[in-house]
Structure formats: structure tokens, C-alpha cells
Design an enzyme around this catalytic site. Structure first.
Site, PDB file in Angstrom:
ATOM      1  CG  ASP A 180      -6.923 -29.477  13.200  1.00 36.47           C
ATOM      2  OD1 ASP A 180      -7.053 -30.633  12.780  1.00 36.47           O
ATOM      3  OD2 ASP A 180      -7.780 -28.589  13.016  1.00 36.47           O
TER       4      ASP A 180
ATOM      5  CG  ASN B  62      -2.029 -34.854  11.702  1.00 35.07           C
ATOM      6  OD1 ASN B  62      -1.260 -33.901  11.801  1.00 35.07           O
ATOM      7  ND2 ASN B  62      -2.224 -35.723  12.676  1.00 35.07           N
TER       8      ASN B  62
ATOM      9  NE  ARG C  94      -8.825 -37.688   7.336  1.00 34.69           N
ATOM     10  CZ  ARG C  94      -8.819 -36.407   7.697  1.00 34.69           C
ATOM     11  NH1 ARG C  94      -8.900 -35.470   6.793  1.00 34.69           N
ATOM     12  NH2 ARG C  94      -8.746 -36.089   8.969  1.00 34.69           N
TER      13      ARG C  94
ATOM     14  CG  HIS D 193      -3.659 -39.314  11.272  1.00 31.19           C
ATOM     15  ND1 HIS D 193      -3.986 -38.041  11.679  1.00 31.19           N
ATOM     16  CD2 HIS D 193      -4.789 -39.843  10.745  1.00 31.19           C
ATOM     17  CE1 HIS D 193      -5.272 -37.822  11.400  1.00 31.19           C
ATOM     18  NE2 HIS D 193      -5.778 -38.894  10.833  1.00 31.19           N
TER      19      HIS D 193
ATOM     20  CD  GLU E 144     -16.584 -34.142  21.019  1.00 33.62           C
ATOM     21  OE1 GLU E 144     -17.124 -34.675  22.013  1.00 33.62           O
ATOM     22  OE2 GLU E 144     -15.562 -33.446  21.131  1.00 33.62           O
TER      23      GLU E 144
ATOM     24  CD1 TRP F 187     -14.943 -41.553  20.556  1.00 25.00           C
ATOM     25  CD2 TRP F 187     -14.046 -43.384  19.623  1.00 25.00           C
ATOM     26  NE1 TRP F 187     -14.045 -42.102  21.457  1.00 25.00           N
ATOM     27  CE2 TRP F 187     -13.496 -43.220  20.908  1.00 25.00           C
ATOM     28  CE3 TRP F 187     -13.636 -44.465  18.840  1.00 25.00           C
ATOM     29  CZ2 TRP F 187     -12.547 -44.100  21.434  1.00 25.00           C
ATOM     30  CZ3 TRP F 187     -12.694 -45.343  19.365  1.00 25.00           C
ATOM     31  CH2 TRP F 187     -12.159 -45.150  20.643  1.00 25.00           C
TER      32      TRP F 187
ATOM     33  NE  ARG G  48     -11.331 -36.856  12.709  1.00 21.29           N
ATOM     34  CZ  ARG G  48     -10.272 -36.124  12.447  1.00 21.29           C
ATOM     35  NH1 ARG G  48      -9.221 -36.676  11.875  1.00 21.29           N
ATOM     36  NH2 ARG G  48     -10.238 -34.846  12.770  1.00 21.29           N
TER      37      ARG G  48
ATOM     38  CG  LEU H 158       8.433 -32.611  28.685  1.00 24.19           C
ATOM     39  CD1 LEU H 158       7.903 -31.185  28.766  1.00 24.19           C
ATOM     40  CD2 LEU H 158       8.919 -32.887  27.254  1.00 24.19           C
TER      41      LEU H 158
ATOM     42  NE  ARG I 170      -7.906 -26.349  15.812  1.00 24.20           N
ATOM     43  CZ  ARG I 170      -9.029 -26.993  16.081  1.00 24.20           C
ATOM     44  NH1 ARG I 170      -9.737 -26.652  17.140  1.00 24.20           N
ATOM     45  NH2 ARG I 170      -9.444 -27.968  15.296  1.00 24.20           N
TER      46      ARG I 170
ATOM     47  CD  GLU J  92      -1.888 -14.440  27.255  1.00 28.67           C
ATOM     48  OE1 GLU J  92      -2.299 -13.970  26.165  1.00 28.67           O
ATOM     49  OE2 GLU J  92      -2.176 -13.947  28.366  1.00 28.67           O
TER      50      GLU J  92
END
Ligand code: IPE
Ligand code: IPE
Ligand code: MG
Length: 250
Positions: free
Chosen positions: A27, A29, A40, A44, A74, A76, A78, A138, A191, A210
Site C-alpha cells: 500500500d 503507491n 497516482r 503503481h 473493492e 474496482w 477506483r 519461490l 502492510r 504475525e
């Protein structure tokens, strides 16, 4: 055959100094771009660069699963031009990065309700998953049009389709139908961007993860920042419902 599944509430998972699975809400960007008087979408684009570094950092640290929240169910809501640009960036990233994933032993998974995406993007996702499916160094999971509530409902409905409604669901019935049943539950949740909420990310899977929150904006989050998160993780006592004394005894 009994399906293998991961559950921190049914079995106590093994833990180690390095988290096996790191799940990140990338979060900040938009704010990163705004601070620089840029649109914006520039944030991204920079965020995609950080994903590339993070993949490398995870390989170097022996992390086995990296899960990234790229687009929520959610998001969408934007403005349409931002959504379009995010989709374009997703297409570009797939076109550019899958080859490298093949070379580096990286497996790609994309989870979420993918039906809403354009056919071209869906085709690239299928191809990327197919080409990297045997890789195990990975596993990167990109959560796209993903919502934790969607995931749980999707699993319940899939289970019902297969088994009918005759008996009560147990946890081990449902777990194989969740979208990340191939992975252990996240050990560490990160986050970026300063908000302290889960925003409909892996609701089921985060039961004993955690949690780590940082003000660093995603486009500034580098390997050093990852190490700070891992250092914080190392200090935690993961009890899974037991007492501290019990842990010391074992
Ligand atoms: C996260 O950054 C990326 C996506 C949700 C796609 P944001 O775009 O939410 O950035 P902020 O929170 O507005 O700074
Ligand atoms: C969460 O970020 C989703 C992703 C990073 C993909 P948001 O920026 O959409 O979350 P809220 O709206 O601040 O909760
Ligand atoms: Mg945000």
C-alpha cells in the site's frame, strides 16, 4: 486419498527464524506519487519495480512463499482510468517477467476471481502459471480481484458442488478448496503505507500470522525494510493458543 492441507488451528505449524511464507499488502503507491507531484499511476509503476526487488530478496533469504495483494475486489471502485492503467501494468509485468521467473526457478500463481479480467490478461496468467508450474524455489502468489470473503464463499460453494449439503462442513473439508491451499499459512504479514487494517486480504489464512505494519510506502520498501520486518518477526513468540511455559518445555 486424504488431501494434504495446511492449517494452524488443526496442526501446530513448524516455525523457523526465517518466515516460510510472507504475505504483503503493498500500500502507499498513490501517496508516494502525490508527494512527488506525479500522477497516482506513476506510483503503481514504481511499485512494480519494488516487486521485482522483493522477489530477489526473498530468494536470497530462503523464503519459500511470497504473496502479494495487487488488486482487491473493492479496488474496482477506483476511477476507471486508474483501474485501466493497473490492468495494463499487470499485462506488461507478465509479458516481461515470466521468462525471468522460469530462469530463476520461481513459480507463479494468481488467485482471485479472474473471470472479470480481459481475455488477454487471463491468457497471460494461464500461460505464466503453466510455464512455471514445476518451479519450487519461490512461489509468488499475486492476489488479483481478490477478497478474503470471496475466497471463503468460493471454497464453501465448491465444496457443496462436490459433496452436496448432507453433512456439516469441518475445517479440513474446506481448506483444500481455499484459493491458497497449496501453501502453508503466512508466517508474516506486512502492510506498507501506514494503515493498520487487513482490507479483506487473506481473512482465513491470517488466523495465526504475525502482523507487521510500517509507514514506509510500498515504492520505498526495499530489502533492508524487509529485513526490519523479519527482525521484528524473530522477536515474536508464536504460541498458537498455548502458554509460554509450554513452549519452553518443548
Ligand atoms: C496500493 O497503493 C496499490 C493498489 C491498491 C492497487 P494505493 O494506490 O492504495 O496507494 P495509496 O493508499 O492511495 O497511497
Ligand atoms: C489494499 O489497499 C489493496 C491492495 C494493496 C491491493 P487499499 O489501498 O485498496 O486499501 P484501503 O482502501 O485503504 O483499505
Ligand atoms: Mg491504499
Amino acid at each position: 486419498m486424504i488431501k494434504r492441507f495446511f492449517s494452524s488451528t488443526v496442526d501446530i505449524p513448524r516455525t523457523a527464524a526465517v518466515p516460510r511464507h510472507v504475505a504483503i499488502i503493498m500500500d502507499g503507491n498513490g501517496r508516494w506519487a502525490k508527494k512527488r507531484l506525479m500522477p497516482r499511476v506513476a506510483g503503481h509503476a514504481q511499485g512494480v519495480e519494488r516487486v521485482r526487488d522483493m522477489v530477489q530478496a526473498c530468494i536470497e533469504r530462503g523464503i519459500e512463499y511470497l504473496t502479494l495483494f495487487a488488486f482487491s475486489s473493492e479496488n474496482w471502485r477506483r476511477p476507471a482510468d486508474e483501474v485501466d492503467r493497473l490492468m495494463e501494468l499487470f499485462v506488461l509485468a507478465l509479458e516481461r517477467e515470466v521468462e525471468k521467473m522460469c530462469r530463476n526457478g520461481v513459480r507463479l500463481k494468481v488467485v482471485g476471481d479472474l473471470q472479470r479480467f480481459e481475455p488477454r490478461l487471463r491468457r497471460l496468467i494461464d500461460e505464466g502459471e503453466e510455464r512455471t508450474r514445476e518451479n519450487r524455489r519461490l512461489t509468488i502468489t499475486v492476489c488479483a480481484n481478490y477478497g478474503g470473503r470471496w475466497d471463503i464463499l468460493n471454497a464453501v460453494n465448491a465444496w457443496r458442488r462436490e459433496h452436496g449439503e448432507t453433512r456439516a462442513l469441518r475445517e479440513e473439508d474446506l481448506t483444500p478448496y481455499l484459493s491458497m491451499s497449496y501453501a502453508p499459512e503466512p508466517d508474516l504479514f506486512i502492510r506498507t503505507g501506514g494503515e493498520q487494517r487487513v482490507s479483506n486480504f487473506l481473512l482465513w489464512q491470517l488466523a495465526y500470522t504475525e502482523l507487521y505494519f510500517t509507514d514506509t510506502l510500498w515504492p520505498d520498501f526495499d530489502a533492508q525494510a524487509l529485513d526490519l520486518a523479519i527482525a521484528s518477526y524473530r522477536k515474536r513468540e508464536r504460541r498458537f493458543g498455548r502458554t509460554s511455559e509450554q513452549l519452553q518445555e518443548s
